[in-house]
Design a protein around this motif. Structure first.
Motif, PDB file in Angstrom:
ATOM      1  N   ALA A   1      39.456  54.047  47.025  1.00 34.41           N
ATOM      2  CA  ALA A   1      38.519  53.330  46.419  1.00 34.41           C
ATOM      3  C   ALA A   1      39.343  52.252  45.700  1.00 34.41           C
ATOM      4  CB  ALA A   1      37.501  53.878  45.504  1.00 34.41           C
ATOM      5  N   GLY A   2      40.402  52.573  45.171  1.00 30.75           N
ATOM      6  CA  GLY A   2      41.047  51.524  44.312  1.00 30.75           C
ATOM      7  C   GLY A   2      41.947  50.581  45.159  1.00 30.75           C
ATOM      8  N   GLN A   3      42.510  51.375  46.235  1.00 29.22           N
ATOM      9  CA  GLN A   3      43.305  50.475  47.357  1.00 29.22           C
ATOM     10  C   GLN A   3      42.544  49.501  48.236  1.00 29.22           C
ATOM     11  OE1 GLN A   3      46.616  51.834  49.294  1.00 29.22           O
ATOM     12  NE2 GLN A   3      47.326  52.943  47.585  1.00 29.22           N
ATOM     13  N   TRP A   4      41.149  49.724  48.312  1.00 29.22           N
ATOM     14  CA  TRP A   4      40.291  49.109  49.314  1.00 29.22           C
ATOM     15  C   TRP A   4      39.840  47.936  48.173  1.00 29.22           C
ATOM     16  CZ3 TRP A   4      36.916  52.956  52.538  1.00 29.22           C
ATOM     17  CH2 TRP A   4      37.717  53.527  53.358  1.00 29.22           C
ATOM     18  N   LEU A   5      39.629  48.198  46.850  1.00 28.54           N
ATOM     19  CA  LEU A   5      39.168  47.189  45.913  1.00 28.54           C
ATOM     20  C   LEU A   5      40.182  46.011  45.988  1.00 28.54           C
ATOM     21  CD1 LEU A   5      37.413  49.345  43.106  1.00 28.54           C
ATOM     22  CD2 LEU A   5      36.272  47.566  44.562  1.00 28.54           C
ATOM     23  N   PHE A   6      41.448  46.581  45.633  1.00 32.80           N
ATOM     24  CA  PHE A   6      42.414  45.855  45.686  1.00 32.80           C
ATOM     25  C   PHE A   6      42.633  44.865  46.921  1.00 32.80           C
ATOM     26  CE2 PHE A   6      47.477  45.074  45.610  1.00 32.80           C
ATOM     27  CZ  PHE A   6      47.179  44.272  44.784  1.00 32.80           C
ATOM     28  N   GLY A   7      42.567  45.373  48.193  1.00 34.33           N
ATOM     29  CA  GLY A   7      42.606  44.739  49.377  1.00 34.33           C
ATOM     30  C   GLY A   7      41.495  43.826  49.455  1.00 34.33           C
ATOM     31  N   VAL A   8      40.335  44.014  49.108  1.00 34.02           N
ATOM     32  CA  VAL A   8      39.221  42.971  49.034  1.00 34.02           C
ATOM     33  C   VAL A   8      39.570  41.889  48.275  1.00 34.02           C
ATOM     34  CG1 VAL A   8      36.740  42.447  48.682  1.00 34.02           C
ATOM     35  CG2 VAL A   8      37.426  44.725  49.950  1.00 34.02           C
ATOM     36  N   TYR A   9      40.034  42.127  47.068  1.00 31.13           N
ATOM     37  CA  TYR A   9      40.517  41.271  46.261  1.00 31.13           C
ATOM     38  C   TYR A   9      41.562  40.045  46.760  1.00 31.13           C
ATOM     39  CZ  TYR A   9      43.590  39.029  42.695  1.00 31.13           C
ATOM     40  OH  TYR A   9      44.449  38.402  41.949  1.00 31.13           O
ATOM     41  N   ILE A  10      42.628  40.826  47.355  1.00 30.55           N
ATOM     42  CA  ILE A  10      43.579  40.081  47.972  1.00 30.55           C
ATOM     43  C   ILE A  10      43.081  38.940  49.041  1.00 30.55           C
ATOM     44  CG2 ILE A  10      45.745  39.948  49.488  1.00 30.55           C
ATOM     45  CD1 ILE A  10      46.513  42.623  48.098  1.00 30.55           C
ATOM     46  N   LEU A  11      42.132  39.387  49.957  1.00 34.12           N
ATOM     47  CA  LEU A  11      41.785  38.764  50.793  1.00 34.12           C
ATOM     48  C   LEU A  11      40.820  37.608  50.381  1.00 34.12           C
ATOM     49  CD1 LEU A  11      40.776  41.553  53.603  1.00 34.12           C
ATOM     50  CD2 LEU A  11      42.503  39.910  53.723  1.00 34.12           C
ATOM     51  N   LEU A  12      39.773  37.964  49.447  1.00 37.33           N
ATOM     52  CA  LEU A  12      39.039  36.992  48.800  1.00 37.33           C
ATOM     53  C   LEU A  12      39.722  36.087  48.222  1.00 37.33           C
ATOM     54  CD1 LEU A  12      35.970  39.141  47.697  1.00 37.33           C
ATOM     55  CD2 LEU A  12      36.121  37.680  49.639  1.00 37.33           C
ATOM     56  N   PHE A  13      40.751  36.284  47.226  1.00 36.84           N
ATOM     57  CA  PHE A  13      41.487  35.274  46.228  1.00 36.84           C
ATOM     58  C   PHE A  13      42.239  34.400  47.097  1.00 36.84           C
ATOM     59  CE2 PHE A  13      45.251  33.962  44.000  1.00 36.84           C
ATOM     60  CZ  PHE A  13      44.405  33.463  42.877  1.00 36.84           C
ATOM     61  N   TYR A  14      43.229  35.074  47.876  1.00 36.67           N
ATOM     62  CA  TYR A  14      44.066  34.227  48.817  1.00 36.67           C
ATOM     63  C   TYR A  14      43.465  33.584  49.920  1.00 36.67           C
ATOM     64  CZ  TYR A  14      47.867  36.212  45.854  1.00 36.67           C
ATOM     65  OH  TYR A  14      48.865  36.337  44.991  1.00 36.67           O
ATOM     66  N   GLY A  15      42.436  34.228  50.294  1.00 39.46           N
ATOM     67  CA  GLY A  15      41.612  33.535  51.461  1.00 39.46           C
ATOM     68  C   GLY A  15      40.970  32.343  51.165  1.00 39.46           C
ATOM     69  N   GLN A  16      40.401  32.465  49.830  1.00 41.19           N
ATOM     70  CA  GLN A  16      39.434  31.436  49.608  1.00 41.19           C
ATOM     71  C   GLN A  16      40.528  30.016  48.914  1.00 41.19           C
ATOM     72  OE1 GLN A  16      37.282  33.009  46.003  1.00 41.19           O
ATOM     73  NE2 GLN A  16      35.763  33.834  47.648  1.00 41.19           N
ATOM     74  N   SER A  17      41.746  30.203  48.351  1.00 38.92           N
ATOM     75  CA  SER A  17      42.322  29.227  47.830  1.00 38.92           C
ATOM     76  C   SER A  17      43.083  28.615  49.098  1.00 38.92           C
ATOM     77  CB  SER A  17      43.449  29.978  46.782  1.00 38.92           C
ATOM     78  OG  SER A  17      44.160  30.830  47.502  1.00 38.92           O
ATOM     79  N   THR A  18      43.182  29.574  50.007  1.00 37.87           N
ATOM     80  CA  THR A  18      44.358  28.880  51.101  1.00 37.87           C
ATOM     81  C   THR A  18      43.151  28.172  52.082  1.00 37.87           C
ATOM     82  OG1 THR A  18      45.740  30.557  51.257  1.00 37.87           O
ATOM     83  CG2 THR A  18      45.506  29.518  53.512  1.00 37.87           C
ATOM     84  N   LEU A  19      42.260  28.366  52.323  1.00 35.33           N
ATOM     85  CA  LEU A  19      40.810  27.767  53.087  1.00 35.33           C
ATOM     86  C   LEU A  19      40.878  26.474  52.478  1.00 35.33           C
ATOM     87  CD1 LEU A  19      38.718  30.456  54.293  1.00 35.33           C
ATOM     88  CD2 LEU A  19      40.271  29.110  55.673  1.00 35.33           C
ATOM     89  N   ALA A  20      40.620  26.640  50.923  1.00 37.67           N
ATOM     90  CA  ALA A  20      40.232  25.394  50.209  1.00 37.67           C
ATOM     91  C   ALA A  20      41.569  24.314  50.109  1.00 37.67           C
ATOM     92  CB  ALA A  20      39.647  25.832  48.964  1.00 37.67           C
TER      93      ALA A  20
END
Length: 278
Positions: A35-54
């Motif tokens: 559960a903890g690692q998947w939360l971290f993985g979702v955070y990585i994808l959202l944070f870096y994905g959003q900033s990169t796409l923007a």
């Protein structure tokens, strides 16, 4: 004449209490870690994905000092690859530990395992590059410790590959478990740090501005250079082999304690670090 229906088959012997408790402890740890690692993985994808796409690459520096350096496209590419592949590791790693997946979908397990090992090798190499060329936060002890962790990853990955290719699946499983523990080092560091901040009500034993101090030195050593996660794993494997009652109970207690600490750290990291940065 006796028929098959006339034969009373003996019931399978129930495992002793300490063995069942040890299994429960390991299962609980895996559920919380997943559960903890998947939360971290979702955070990585959202944070870096959003900033990169923007196109807002400088936002990387909010959570990763020197993550983005203007004009250094090679270094920035290395950081981006490192982060993306790290998300693959924390999302895919726990899946490899599920026996149901390994038994029911062996082909998926094999391909995910190959991807996991290759990704771990690439991430560890990029991590070494970033540590010694990007001027990351922390002191020399932290840099040396995380570099030792990268060497563990490379060595354990190669051993896991060797035993899989020679179809020695028992040692392959052991080295794959060891690989998972050292690959998860950065995640353990974050979770351990957030546990410490929660129980102390703030930074104690280190300077949050320079990210140095005796607590962080000890945390980096026992997370990366001399990983306590590996020690607990070896205790668990030994308890499984020997089936000694008192020792199995002791190891189960240690794993339950680690699970509690990890769970508190995951809650702290989610509420105090991951969610606020999205």
């Amino acid at each position: 004449m006796l028929t098959d229906n006339d034969v009373l088959l003996p019931k399978a012997a129930k495992p002793p209490y300490e063995t069942r408790l040890l299994t429960l402890a390991a299962t609980s740890w895996l559920i919380v870690a997943t559960a903890g690692q998947w939360l971290f993985g979702v955070y990585i994808l959202l944070f870096y994905g959003q900033s990169t796409l923007a196109g807002d690459f400088e936002r990387w520096n909010k959570v990763l000092p020197h993550g983005y350096v203007a004009g250094d496209w090679k270094g920035n590419l290395a950081v981006g690859m490192h982060v993306l592949l790290a998300a693959i590791l924390v999302m895919g790693g726990p899946l490899q530990l599920l026996p149901q997946l390994r038994q029911r979908v062996p082909r998926f397990h094999r391909w995910l395992g190959r991807a996991y090992i290759v990704t771990a090798l690439v991430v560890s190499t990029l991590g070494l590059f970033m540590t010694w060329t990007r001027g990351t936060v922390g002191d020399a002890t932290q840099h040396v410790s995380i570099s030792i962790q990268a060497l563990y990853i490379i060595a354990f990955a190669l051993l896991a590959i060797h035993y899989a290719r020679t179809r020695q699946f028992a040692p392959h499983r052991v080295w794959a478990l060891r690989l998972f523990m050292v690959v998860s080092g950065v995640w353990f560091f974050r979770v351990g740090l957030m546990f410490w901040l929660l129980v102390n009500g703030g930074p104690v034993g280190f300077d949050p501005h320079t990210f140095t101090g005796p607590f962080l030195t000890a945390l980096s050593i026992f997370t990366y250079a001399i990983p306590l996660s590996l020690l607990v794993l070896e205790l668990y494997l030994y308890a499984q082999r020997r089936q000694l009652k008192l020792f199995s109970l002791f190891v189960a207690g240690v794993i339950f304690l680690c699970t509690l600490i990890m769970g508190i750290g995951i809650v702290g990291a989610t509420l105090g670090m991951w969610l606020p940065n999205l």
